[in-house]
Design a protein around this motif. Structure first.
Motif, PDB file in Angstrom:
ATOM      1  N   VAL A   1      -6.744  84.492 -46.078  1.00  0.00           N
ATOM      2  CA  VAL A   1      -7.582  83.877 -47.106  1.00  0.00           C
ATOM      3  C   VAL A   1      -9.047  84.267 -46.893  1.00  0.00           C
ATOM      4  O   VAL A   1      -9.566  84.187 -45.777  1.00  0.00           O
ATOM      5  N   GLY A   2      -9.675  84.709 -47.972  1.00  0.00           N
ATOM      6  CA  GLY A   2     -11.081  85.073 -47.931  1.00  0.00           C
ATOM      7  C   GLY A   2     -11.370  86.466 -47.406  1.00  0.00           C
ATOM      8  O   GLY A   2     -12.515  86.907 -47.418  1.00  0.00           O
ATOM      9  N   SER A   3     -10.349  87.184 -46.954  1.00  0.00           N
ATOM     10  CA  SER A   3     -10.587  88.513 -46.379  1.00  0.00           C
ATOM     11  C   SER A   3     -10.686  89.595 -47.448  1.00  0.00           C
ATOM     12  O   SER A   3     -11.275  90.642 -47.213  1.00  0.00           O
ATOM     13  N   GLY A   4     -10.082  89.367 -48.611  1.00  0.00           N
ATOM     14  CA  GLY A   4     -10.067  90.376 -49.666  1.00  0.00           C
ATOM     15  C   GLY A   4      -9.141  91.534 -49.358  1.00  0.00           C
ATOM     16  O   GLY A   4      -9.133  92.531 -50.060  1.00  0.00           O
ATOM     17  N   ARG A   5      -8.373  91.427 -48.305  1.00  0.00           N
ATOM     18  CA  ARG A   5      -7.472  92.504 -47.902  1.00  0.00           C
ATOM     19  C   ARG A   5      -6.072  92.296 -48.473  1.00  0.00           C
ATOM     20  O   ARG A   5      -5.705  91.210 -48.868  1.00  0.00           O
ATOM     21  N   SER A   6      -5.313  93.387 -48.442  1.00  0.00           N
ATOM     22  CA  SER A   6      -3.922  93.277 -48.881  1.00  0.00           C
ATOM     23  C   SER A   6      -3.094  92.627 -47.770  1.00  0.00           C
ATOM     24  O   SER A   6      -3.517  92.556 -46.616  1.00  0.00           O
ATOM     25  N   CYS A   7      -1.928  92.182 -48.130  1.00  0.00           N
ATOM     26  CA  CYS A   7      -1.037  91.481 -47.211  1.00  0.00           C
ATOM     27  C   CYS A   7      -0.393  92.469 -46.243  1.00  0.00           C
ATOM     28  O   CYS A   7       0.222  93.442 -46.659  1.00  0.00           O
ATOM     29  N   HIS A   8      -0.554  92.233 -44.966  1.00  0.00           N
ATOM     30  CA  HIS A   8       0.049  93.078 -43.943  1.00  0.00           C
ATOM     31  C   HIS A   8       1.456  92.583 -43.632  1.00  0.00           C
ATOM     32  O   HIS A   8       1.791  91.417 -43.862  1.00  0.00           O
ATOM     33  N   ARG A   9       2.256  93.461 -43.062  1.00  0.00           N
ATOM     34  CA  ARG A   9       3.633  93.116 -42.715  1.00  0.00           C
ATOM     35  C   ARG A   9       3.656  91.887 -41.799  1.00  0.00           C
ATOM     36  O   ARG A   9       2.947  91.830 -40.805  1.00  0.00           O
ATOM     37  N   GLY A  10       4.447  90.921 -42.176  1.00  0.00           N
ATOM     38  CA  GLY A  10       4.615  89.698 -41.400  1.00  0.00           C
ATOM     39  C   GLY A  10       3.748  88.539 -41.845  1.00  0.00           C
ATOM     40  O   GLY A  10       4.057  87.389 -41.550  1.00  0.00           O
ATOM     41  N   GLU A  11       2.657  88.806 -42.575  1.00  0.00           N
ATOM     42  CA  GLU A  11       1.749  87.729 -42.984  1.00  0.00           C
ATOM     43  C   GLU A  11       2.392  86.783 -43.987  1.00  0.00           C
ATOM     44  O   GLU A  11       2.326  85.556 -43.822  1.00  0.00           O
ATOM     45  N   ALA A  12       2.975  87.327 -45.035  1.00  0.00           N
ATOM     46  CA  ALA A  12       3.595  86.466 -46.053  1.00  0.00           C
ATOM     47  C   ALA A  12       4.758  85.688 -45.458  1.00  0.00           C
ATOM     48  O   ALA A  12       4.944  84.507 -45.754  1.00  0.00           O
ATOM     49  N   LEU A  13       5.527  86.339 -44.607  1.00  0.00           N
ATOM     50  CA  LEU A  13       6.669  85.688 -43.977  1.00  0.00           C
ATOM     51  C   LEU A  13       6.210  84.530 -43.096  1.00  0.00           C
ATOM     52  O   LEU A  13       6.751  83.420 -43.185  1.00  0.00           O
ATOM     53  N   ALA A  14       5.210  84.762 -42.264  1.00  0.00           N
ATOM     54  CA  ALA A  14       4.710  83.706 -41.381  1.00  0.00           C
ATOM     55  C   ALA A  14       4.149  82.539 -42.188  1.00  0.00           C
ATOM     56  O   ALA A  14       4.431  81.374 -41.875  1.00  0.00           O
ATOM     57  N   ARG A  15       3.388  82.820 -43.244  1.00  0.00           N
ATOM     58  CA  ARG A  15       2.829  81.734 -44.058  1.00  0.00           C
ATOM     59  C   ARG A  15       3.926  80.895 -44.690  1.00  0.00           C
ATOM     60  O   ARG A  15       3.887  79.662 -44.656  1.00  0.00           O
ATOM     61  N   ALA A  16       4.921  81.558 -45.278  1.00  0.00           N
ATOM     62  CA  ALA A  16       5.990  80.833 -45.963  1.00  0.00           C
ATOM     63  C   ALA A  16       6.846  80.023 -44.987  1.00  0.00           C
ATOM     64  O   ALA A  16       7.143  78.851 -45.232  1.00  0.00           O
ATOM     65  N   VAL A  17       7.246  80.648 -43.892  1.00  0.00           N
ATOM     66  CA  VAL A  17       8.097  79.958 -42.914  1.00  0.00           C
ATOM     67  C   VAL A  17       7.351  78.785 -42.294  1.00  0.00           C
ATOM     68  O   VAL A  17       7.909  77.689 -42.153  1.00  0.00           O
ATOM     69  N   ASN A  18       6.099  78.977 -41.922  1.00  0.00           N
ATOM     70  CA  ASN A  18       5.335  77.900 -41.303  1.00  0.00           C
ATOM     71  C   ASN A  18       5.134  76.726 -42.256  1.00  0.00           C
ATOM     72  O   ASN A  18       5.242  75.569 -41.856  1.00  0.00           O
ATOM     73  N   ALA A  19       4.867  77.015 -43.521  1.00  0.00           N
ATOM     74  CA  ALA A  19       4.703  75.939 -44.504  1.00  0.00           C
ATOM     75  C   ALA A  19       6.010  75.167 -44.686  1.00  0.00           C
ATOM     76  O   ALA A  19       6.017  73.934 -44.721  1.00  0.00           O
ATOM     77  N   TRP A  20       7.128  75.887 -44.782  1.00  0.00           N
ATOM     78  CA  TRP A  20       8.431  75.230 -44.928  1.00  0.00           C
ATOM     79  C   TRP A  20       8.726  74.375 -43.695  1.00  0.00           C
ATOM     80  O   TRP A  20       9.157  73.235 -43.807  1.00  0.00           O
ATOM     81  N   ALA A  21       8.494  74.933 -42.524  1.00  0.00           N
ATOM     82  CA  ALA A  21       8.765  74.211 -41.282  1.00  0.00           C
ATOM     83  C   ALA A  21       7.922  72.948 -41.181  1.00  0.00           C
ATOM     84  O   ALA A  21       8.423  71.897 -40.756  1.00  0.00           O
ATOM     85  N   ASP A  22       6.659  73.020 -41.581  1.00  0.00           N
ATOM     86  CA  ASP A  22       5.790  71.837 -41.529  1.00  0.00           C
ATOM     87  C   ASP A  22       6.338  70.708 -42.386  1.00  0.00           C
ATOM     88  O   ASP A  22       6.207  69.533 -42.044  1.00  0.00           O
TER      89      ASP A  22
END
Length: 153
Positions: free
Chosen positions: A84-105
């Motif tokens: 967030v706020g970096s303006g960069r494209s999504c690197h491998r593993g970022e979307a997966l970690a965000r989604a899994v961590n949110a679900w787990a929480d």
């Protein structure tokens, strides 16, 4: 003064905990699709839970044979941004970690949570998930199924 990092239990998580259902959390990426299909073939037809699959773009999205009570979420990196706020494209593993961590929480907040966690994705995303589950949910890394070569468990 102690602070807690766990969030209140969602209504769905309360129902799952009350019924004693063991749910599954499965995370994979484009490099582990074969392993994912093999794992899904071993699950009982009554299995419940969530499957997250991160892929480079929509051309990788296809049908997966999952038990009827499981949900599959395809995470298309080409349509997501990086940190967030970096303006960069999504690197491998970022979307997966965000989604899994949110679900787990939301879903793994019961004290006696027995969710079976299978992390098949690349090292960076898997390491982020293992760290999050340990630090925020108190999950012992030894209870997670991760590739042995990562040395995370």
């Amino acid at each position: 003064m102690a602070t807690t990092t766990t969030s209140p239990m969602s209504a769905v998580a309360r129902r799952v905990a009350r019924r004693g259902i063991v749910q599954h959390l499965i995370a994979a990426d484009e490099a582990s699709l074969g392993e994912l299909q093999a794992l899904l073939a071993t699950l009982p037809i009554c299995a419940t839970g969530r499957v997250f699959v991160e892929v480079p773009d929509a051309s990788w999205i296809g049908a997966l044979d999952v038990p009827g009570r499981m949900t599959v979420s395809w995470l298309d990196r080409s349509r997501r941004t990086g940190r967030v706020g970096s303006g960069r494209s999504c690197h491998r593993g970022e979307a997966l970690a965000r989604a899994v961590n949110a679900w787990a929480d939301e879903m793994m907040c019961a004290d006696d949570d027995r969710t079976r966690v299978f992390l098949l994705g690349g090292y960076l995303g898997t390491a982020d998930i293992v760290d999050h589950l340990g630090e925020h949910l108190g999950r012992d890394a030894a209870t997670l199924h991760v590739p042995a070569e990562y040395g995370l468990a």
